[in-house]
Design a protein around this motif. Structure first.
Motif, PDB file in Angstrom:
ATOM      1  N   VAL A   4      44.708  36.490  40.077  1.00 42.20           N
ATOM      2  CA  VAL A   4      43.480  36.878  39.384  1.00 42.20           C
ATOM      3  C   VAL A   4      43.480  38.374  39.119  1.00 42.20           C
ATOM      4  O   VAL A   4      43.854  39.171  39.987  1.00 42.20           O
ATOM      5  CB  VAL A   4      42.231  36.512  40.219  1.00 42.20           C
ATOM      6  CG1 VAL A   4      40.960  36.901  39.475  1.00 42.20           C
ATOM      7  CG2 VAL A   4      42.222  35.027  40.532  1.00 42.20           C
ATOM      8  N   PHE A   6      40.874  41.507  37.367  1.00 42.07           N
ATOM      9  CA  PHE A   6      39.535  41.851  36.906  1.00 42.07           C
ATOM     10  C   PHE A   6      39.617  43.024  35.933  1.00 42.07           C
ATOM     11  O   PHE A   6      40.206  44.066  36.264  1.00 42.07           O
ATOM     12  CB  PHE A   6      38.640  42.235  38.089  1.00 42.07           C
ATOM     13  CG  PHE A   6      38.378  41.100  39.046  1.00 42.07           C
ATOM     14  CD1 PHE A   6      37.183  40.384  38.983  1.00 42.07           C
ATOM     15  CD2 PHE A   6      39.324  40.739  40.001  1.00 42.07           C
ATOM     16  CE1 PHE A   6      36.935  39.337  39.868  1.00 42.07           C
ATOM     17  CE2 PHE A   6      39.088  39.704  40.888  1.00 42.07           C
ATOM     18  CZ  PHE A   6      37.890  38.988  40.814  1.00 42.07           C
ATOM     19  N   VAL A  57      39.414  38.010  34.573  1.00 39.68           N
ATOM     20  CA  VAL A  57      37.955  38.084  34.669  1.00 39.68           C
ATOM     21  C   VAL A  57      37.453  39.289  33.882  1.00 39.68           C
ATOM     22  O   VAL A  57      37.814  40.435  34.191  1.00 39.68           O
ATOM     23  CB  VAL A  57      37.491  38.201  36.130  1.00 39.68           C
ATOM     24  CG1 VAL A  57      35.956  38.205  36.192  1.00 39.68           C
ATOM     25  CG2 VAL A  57      38.064  37.072  36.977  1.00 39.68           C
ATOM     26  N   ALA A  80      37.557  34.137  32.776  1.00 39.56           N
ATOM     27  CA  ALA A  80      36.369  34.042  33.626  1.00 39.56           C
ATOM     28  C   ALA A  80      35.512  35.266  33.353  1.00 39.56           C
ATOM     29  O   ALA A  80      35.982  36.250  32.766  1.00 39.56           O
ATOM     30  CB  ALA A  80      36.753  33.956  35.097  1.00 39.56           C
ATOM     31  N   SER A  91      28.083  34.568  28.314  1.00 40.27           N
ATOM     32  CA  SER A  91      28.100  34.163  29.729  1.00 40.27           C
ATOM     33  C   SER A  91      26.947  33.218  30.047  1.00 40.27           C
ATOM     34  O   SER A  91      27.093  32.295  30.850  1.00 40.27           O
ATOM     35  CB  SER A  91      28.061  35.390  30.650  1.00 40.27           C
ATOM     36  OG  SER A  91      26.946  36.205  30.376  1.00 40.27           O
ATOM     37  N   LEU A 103      31.256  33.106  41.575  1.00 38.67           N
ATOM     38  CA  LEU A 103      32.435  33.301  40.739  1.00 38.67           C
ATOM     39  C   LEU A 103      33.721  33.075  41.528  1.00 38.67           C
ATOM     40  O   LEU A 103      34.650  32.409  41.054  1.00 38.67           O
ATOM     41  CB  LEU A 103      32.424  34.714  40.146  1.00 38.67           C
ATOM     42  CG  LEU A 103      33.666  35.112  39.340  1.00 38.67           C
ATOM     43  CD1 LEU A 103      33.863  34.191  38.137  1.00 38.67           C
ATOM     44  CD2 LEU A 103      33.561  36.568  38.881  1.00 38.67           C
ATOM     45  N   ILE A 107      36.801  30.467  40.961  1.00 35.27           N
ATOM     46  CA  ILE A 107      38.201  30.895  40.850  1.00 35.27           C
ATOM     47  C   ILE A 107      39.087  30.079  41.787  1.00 35.27           C
ATOM     48  O   ILE A 107      40.182  29.640  41.411  1.00 35.27           O
ATOM     49  CB  ILE A 107      38.320  32.405  41.136  1.00 35.27           C
ATOM     50  CG1 ILE A 107      37.699  33.204  39.981  1.00 35.27           C
ATOM     51  CG2 ILE A 107      39.783  32.809  41.333  1.00 35.27           C
ATOM     52  CD1 ILE A 107      37.568  34.683  40.244  1.00 35.27           C
TER      53      ILE A 107
END
Length: 283
Positions: A4, A6, A57, A80, A91, A103, A107
């Motif tokens: 993941v 961000f 994300v 995401a 969103s 969240l 995930i």
């Protein structure tokens, strides 16, 4: 959560992203994150992390989300969202909230669905884009400190002075809709943001975009229009027309557009094309 990454827009949430980052670092040991200040930087970060990342994300508003989604279209990567914008239309429509624990649970589940996106000429849109009145409003809104109250103020001020745009469709099937309009919107989802439902019947999985044509209306109708829009009851009448299309071409005598709430200059002719099931989004 090594798979993941961000991507944080430092200008969203009134430039106060640090509380989110502090909480993220408490929840995840050494999270992979990037503070982005440009589209080019976002694209570079995604490219550099592409092979080792399954879920990207986007932390920001609809413009941030769109900039991340641009690099994920038609790939196996999943989008995401942690909403941190002024409107958060996309969103809201895809069931992401400002709850980091929720969240992170999503995930871990690693489940996704495929949704449509569309292009305005060669530029991607995932939510709602438009020209005319709201294109001008976004242009002026970006000069403010943003926020819903400023958006309303700018909208009211712009309404009284705005001259209708002229729209001419290329296909004979739509020539009857040629004319002057207050605004033209292209909707993949139902709302602009802030629960303003410009296209209550729109769907992200039907392969169609909703073209919303709004004629300039008298001030007395404005309250009716707003009440219907915020209650998900906007419908066709003498001022509002909906066209459900997979693709459409037209010209318009303005360059002022907003793409997912971000101001853009786009020259006519305009080509709208839906990209069916082109984006994987976390559920």
């Amino acid at each position: 959560m090594k798979n993941v990454a961000f991507i944080i827009n430092p200008f969203s949430a009134k430039k106060n992203y640090q509380p989110f980052l502090d909480l993220l670092q408490k929840k995840i040991e050494n999270p992979n994150f990037y503070i982005s200040e440009s589209l080019e930087g976002t694209e570079k970060f995604i490219k550099e992390n592409y092979e080792t990342t399954d879920i990207f994300v986007a932390v920001g508003g609809d413009g941030t989300i769109s900039s991340v989604a641009k690099s994920l279209i038609s790939t196996g990567k999943i989008l995401a969202i942690f909403p941190a914008g002024s409107g958060n239309g996309f969103s809201n429509e895809t069931n992401f909230t400002k709850n980091l624990d929720e969240l992170l649970t999503k995930i871990k589940g690693n489940q996704f669905r495929e949704i449509d996106t569309f292009k305005v000429n060669n530029q991607l849109s995932i939510n709602v884009s438009g020209t005319g009145f709201d294109g001008k409003v976004v242009k002026e809104f970006e000069k403010t400190s943003r926020g819903f109250k400023n958006y309303i103020k700018v909208s009211i001020k712009t309404f009284f002075n705005y001259k209708p745009i002229t729209v001419k469709f290329q296909s004979e099937n739509f020539k009857k809709h040629d004319g002057e309009y207050l605004m033209l919107n292209v909707a993949n989802t139902r709302q602009f943001g802030n629960n303003a439902y410009i296209a209550p019947q729109a769907s992200t999985v039907d392969g169609l975009a909703e073209i919303v044509l709004v004629k300039k209306f008298p001030l007395a109708y404005g309250a009716i229009f707003a009440a219907r829009m915020f209650s998900k009851n906007l419908k066709e009448d003498q001022y509002v027309t909906y066209l459900s299309v997979p693709e459409i071409e037209f010209t318009v005598n303005t360059q002022d557009w907003h793409l997912d709430g971000e101001y853009n200059k786009i020259d006519s002719p305009i080509h709208i094309k839906v990209l069916p099931k082109s984006l994987k989004i976390l559920i």
